[in-house]
Design a protein around this motif. Sequence first.
Motif, PDB file in Angstrom:
ATOM      1  N   ARG A  92      -0.667-118.947  -9.003  1.00  0.00           N
ATOM      2  CA  ARG A  92      -1.274-118.194 -10.089  1.00  0.00           C
ATOM      3  C   ARG A  92      -0.604-118.503 -11.419  1.00  0.00           C
ATOM      4  O   ARG A  92       0.553-118.862 -11.484  1.00  0.00           O
ATOM      5  N   ARG A  93      -1.375-118.345 -12.482  1.00  0.00           N
ATOM      6  CA  ARG A  93      -0.850-118.470 -13.829  1.00  0.00           C
ATOM      7  C   ARG A  93      -0.658-117.075 -14.417  1.00  0.00           C
ATOM      8  O   ARG A  93      -1.409-116.152 -14.104  1.00  0.00           O
ATOM      9  N   SER A  94       0.334-116.936 -15.279  1.00  0.00           N
ATOM     10  CA  SER A  94       0.613-115.631 -15.877  1.00  0.00           C
ATOM     11  C   SER A  94       0.768-115.748 -17.388  1.00  0.00           C
ATOM     12  O   SER A  94       1.641-115.131 -17.984  1.00  0.00           O
ATOM     13  N   TYR A  95      -0.093-116.536 -18.027  1.00  0.00           N
ATOM     14  CA  TYR A  95      -0.010-116.686 -19.476  1.00  0.00           C
ATOM     15  C   TYR A  95      -0.315-115.370 -20.183  1.00  0.00           C
ATOM     16  O   TYR A  95       0.217-115.100 -21.262  1.00  0.00           O
ATOM     17  N   GLN A  96      -1.193-114.556 -19.588  1.00  0.00           N
ATOM     18  CA  GLN A  96      -1.505-113.279 -20.212  1.00  0.00           C
ATOM     19  C   GLN A  96      -0.271-112.383 -20.237  1.00  0.00           C
ATOM     20  O   GLN A  96       0.006-111.719 -21.242  1.00  0.00           O
ATOM     21  N   LEU A  97       0.474-112.380 -19.151  1.00  0.00           N
ATOM     22  CA  LEU A  97       1.710-111.592 -19.120  1.00  0.00           C
ATOM     23  C   LEU A  97       2.712-112.145 -20.130  1.00  0.00           C
ATOM     24  O   LEU A  97       3.385-111.391 -20.843  1.00  0.00           O
ATOM     25  N   LEU A  98       2.817-113.470 -20.201  1.00  0.00           N
ATOM     26  CA  LEU A  98       3.720-114.090 -21.173  1.00  0.00           C
ATOM     27  C   LEU A  98       3.331-113.690 -22.594  1.00  0.00           C
ATOM     28  O   LEU A  98       4.191-113.368 -23.421  1.00  0.00           O
ATOM     29  N   ALA A  99       2.022-113.710 -22.880  1.00  0.00           N
ATOM     30  CA  ALA A  99       1.566-113.324 -24.215  1.00  0.00           C
ATOM     31  C   ALA A  99       1.907-111.868 -24.507  1.00  0.00           C
ATOM     32  O   ALA A  99       2.318-111.533 -25.624  1.00  0.00           O
ATOM     33  N   GLN A 100       1.749-110.999 -23.515  1.00  0.00           N
ATOM     34  CA  GLN A 100       2.118-109.598 -23.694  1.00  0.00           C
ATOM     35  C   GLN A 100       3.606-109.470 -24.020  1.00  0.00           C
ATOM     36  O   GLN A 100       4.005-108.719 -24.920  1.00  0.00           O
ATOM     37  N   MET A 101       4.428-110.207 -23.287  1.00  0.00           N
ATOM     38  CA  MET A 101       5.874-110.135 -23.494  1.00  0.00           C
ATOM     39  C   MET A 101       6.270-110.660 -24.870  1.00  0.00           C
ATOM     40  O   MET A 101       7.100-110.054 -25.575  1.00  0.00           O
ATOM     41  N   LEU A 102       5.682-111.787 -25.279  1.00  0.00           N
ATOM     42  CA  LEU A 102       6.060-112.389 -26.554  1.00  0.00           C
ATOM     43  C   LEU A 102       5.579-111.557 -27.739  1.00  0.00           C
ATOM     44  O   LEU A 102       6.309-111.411 -28.734  1.00  0.00           O
ATOM     45  N   GLY A 104       5.109-108.380 -27.690  1.00  0.00           N
ATOM     46  CA  GLY A 104       5.988-107.218 -27.695  1.00  0.00           C
ATOM     47  C   GLY A 104       7.336-107.534 -28.320  1.00  0.00           C
ATOM     48  O   GLY A 104       7.892-106.726 -29.064  1.00  0.00           O
ATOM     49  N   LEU A 105       7.851-108.737 -28.028  1.00  0.00           N
ATOM     50  CA  LEU A 105       9.124-109.163 -28.611  1.00  0.00           C
ATOM     51  C   LEU A 105       9.016-109.283 -30.121  1.00  0.00           C
ATOM     52  O   LEU A 105       9.909-108.839 -30.867  1.00  0.00           O
ATOM     53  N   VAL A 106       7.917-109.878 -30.605  1.00  0.00           N
ATOM     54  CA  VAL A 106       7.706-110.008 -32.053  1.00  0.00           C
ATOM     55  C   VAL A 106       7.671-108.623 -32.699  1.00  0.00           C
ATOM     56  O   VAL A 106       8.280-108.388 -33.744  1.00  0.00           O
ATOM     57  N   THR A 107       6.946-107.707 -32.070  1.00  0.00           N
ATOM     58  CA  THR A 107       6.821-106.359 -32.624  1.00  0.00           C
ATOM     59  C   THR A 107       8.174-105.660 -32.701  1.00  0.00           C
ATOM     60  O   THR A 107       8.484-104.965 -33.685  1.00  0.00           O
ATOM     61  N   GLU A 108       9.004-105.834 -31.678  1.00  0.00           N
ATOM     62  CA  GLU A 108      10.293-105.151 -31.632  1.00  0.00           C
ATOM     63  C   GLU A 108      11.351-105.825 -32.501  1.00  0.00           C
ATOM     64  O   GLU A 108      12.184-105.152 -33.114  1.00  0.00           O
ATOM     65  N   ALA A 109      11.315-107.163 -32.586  1.00  0.00           N
ATOM     66  CA  ALA A 109      12.430-107.890 -33.190  1.00  0.00           C
ATOM     67  C   ALA A 109      12.287-108.113 -34.686  1.00  0.00           C
ATOM     68  O   ALA A 109      13.294-108.250 -35.385  1.00  0.00           O
ATOM     69  N   LEU A 110      11.063-108.157 -35.202  1.00  0.00           N
ATOM     70  CA  LEU A 110      10.866-108.482 -36.609  1.00  0.00           C
ATOM     71  C   LEU A 110      10.607-107.226 -37.427  1.00  0.00           C
ATOM     72  O   LEU A 110       9.871-106.343 -36.997  1.00  0.00           O
ATOM     73  N   PRO A 111      11.172-107.158 -38.637  1.00  0.00           N
ATOM     74  CA  PRO A 111      10.974-105.964 -39.460  1.00  0.00           C
ATOM     75  C   PRO A 111       9.536-105.812 -39.943  1.00  0.00           C
ATOM     76  O   PRO A 111       9.053-104.707 -40.147  1.00  0.00           O
ATOM     77  N   GLU A 181      -5.930-105.822 -27.951  1.00  0.00           N
ATOM     78  CA  GLU A 181      -6.151-104.393 -27.785  1.00  0.00           C
ATOM     79  C   GLU A 181      -4.833-103.624 -27.731  1.00  0.00           C
ATOM     80  O   GLU A 181      -4.760-102.476 -28.162  1.00  0.00           O
ATOM     81  N   GLU A 182      -3.784-104.253 -27.221  1.00  0.00           N
ATOM     82  CA  GLU A 182      -2.489-103.587 -27.098  1.00  0.00           C
ATOM     83  C   GLU A 182      -1.570-103.885 -28.282  1.00  0.00           C
ATOM     84  O   GLU A 182      -0.752-103.048 -28.671  1.00  0.00           O
ATOM     85  N   HIS A 183      -1.697-105.087 -28.855  1.00  0.00           N
ATOM     86  CA  HIS A 183      -0.822-105.490 -29.966  1.00  0.00           C
ATOM     87  C   HIS A 183      -1.692-105.935 -31.147  1.00  0.00           C
ATOM     88  O   HIS A 183      -1.599-107.064 -31.625  1.00  0.00           O
ATOM     89  N   ARG A 184      -2.529-105.032 -31.637  1.00  0.00           N
ATOM     90  CA  ARG A 184      -3.497-105.377 -32.678  1.00  0.00           C
ATOM     91  C   ARG A 184      -2.808-105.853 -33.948  1.00  0.00           C
ATOM     92  O   ARG A 184      -3.268-106.794 -34.590  1.00  0.00           O
ATOM     93  N   ASP A 185      -1.716-105.237 -34.342  1.00  0.00           N
ATOM     94  CA  ASP A 185      -1.059-105.583 -35.589  1.00  0.00           C
ATOM     95  C   ASP A 185      -0.626-107.044 -35.596  1.00  0.00           C
ATOM     96  O   ASP A 185      -0.774-107.743 -36.598  1.00  0.00           O
ATOM     97  N   VAL A 186      -0.124-107.521 -34.461  1.00  0.00           N
ATOM     98  CA  VAL A 186       0.348-108.906 -34.390  1.00  0.00           C
ATOM     99  C   VAL A 186      -0.807-109.874 -34.186  1.00  0.00           C
ATOM    100  O   VAL A 186      -0.975-110.848 -34.933  1.00  0.00           O
ATOM    101  N   VAL A 187      -1.644-109.628 -33.186  1.00  0.00           N
ATOM    102  CA  VAL A 187      -2.676-110.600 -32.819  1.00  0.00           C
ATOM    103  C   VAL A 187      -3.760-110.695 -33.894  1.00  0.00           C
ATOM    104  O   VAL A 187      -4.156-111.798 -34.296  1.00  0.00           O
TER     105      VAL A 187
END
Length: 236
Positions: A92-102, A104-111, A181-187
Motif C-alpha cells: 500500500r501507498r500512504s502519500y495521503q498520510l504523509l501529506a497530513q503529517m507534513l 501538520g508540521l508546517v502548521t505547527e512549526a512556522l509562525p 478539508e483538514e488543513h485549509r489554511d496551508v493547502v
Amino acid sequence: MSEQTLHDPTDPPTVGESRAHVLDVLRATPEAVGVREIAEQTGLHSNTARFHLDTLVKDGLAERSTEGRGRPGRPRTVYRAAASSSQVPAGRRSYQLLAQMLTGLVTEALPQPGQAAVNAGEAWGRYLADTPSPTQRIDTEEAIRRLTQVLADVGFAPGAVQDQPDPVIPLRHCPFREIAEEHRDVVCSLHLGLMRGALKEVRAPLGVDRLEPFVEPSLCLAHLTPAEQHRADRTA
C-alpha cells in the motif's frame, strides 16, 4: 484513525488527459526518451512534461534512469513506460498520510504557515507555467488559458470562466481535497500561490485576488482582478 486516512485508495491511479498523453507517447516509443522529446511530442512546457513524467514514475506507470555516458556532456535523465504493472512493488501507498503529517508540521512549526504556503505555491506556479518569449504580449484571454492549463495539468478541473464583473474560474475538483478539508489554511494558500505564480510568470494583465474554497462540496472559486488593482490591494 480510519483506514482511508492511513492508506491511499488501492484503485489504479487516475491519469488526467495531459498525463495520459505523456504515457501514450512513452508506450509508443521503443527507446527511453528525455523530457525535451516528450515536451516536443505532446506540446507541453518542459517543466510540465517533467512533472507528469515524475508522477508517472511515482505511480509505477513509468521508469526513470540515467542515460549511459557514451555521449558527450552531462548524462540525461530518460524515461520509458513500465513493462507491466506486475513490476510495480507490491504494498500500500500512504502519500495521503504523509501529506497530513507534513501539512501538520508546517502548521505547527512556522509562525505564518499560510503565507509560507502562498510563497511556495508561487514558486511552483512559476515553474509549471508556459513562459512566453520576451517579446510576446499576453492578453487576458491568453493568460486565463495558460492558467487553466496549469490547473488542469496538476489535477484540478477548471470550468468556463465567469464574468461578475471580474473573471472567476470555477474549480470543480480539488486533487488534495481530503488534506485541504483538514488543513485549509496551508493547502488552499498553496493553491492560491500556485495561481499567482503562474500568472506572474506569463506576465499576465491580471492576478488572483482570492480563492474561495468549498463553496460547494466539490467547487472552489478563484477570483481574478486586473493586475494593477491586485497589486494596489496587496500593498494597501
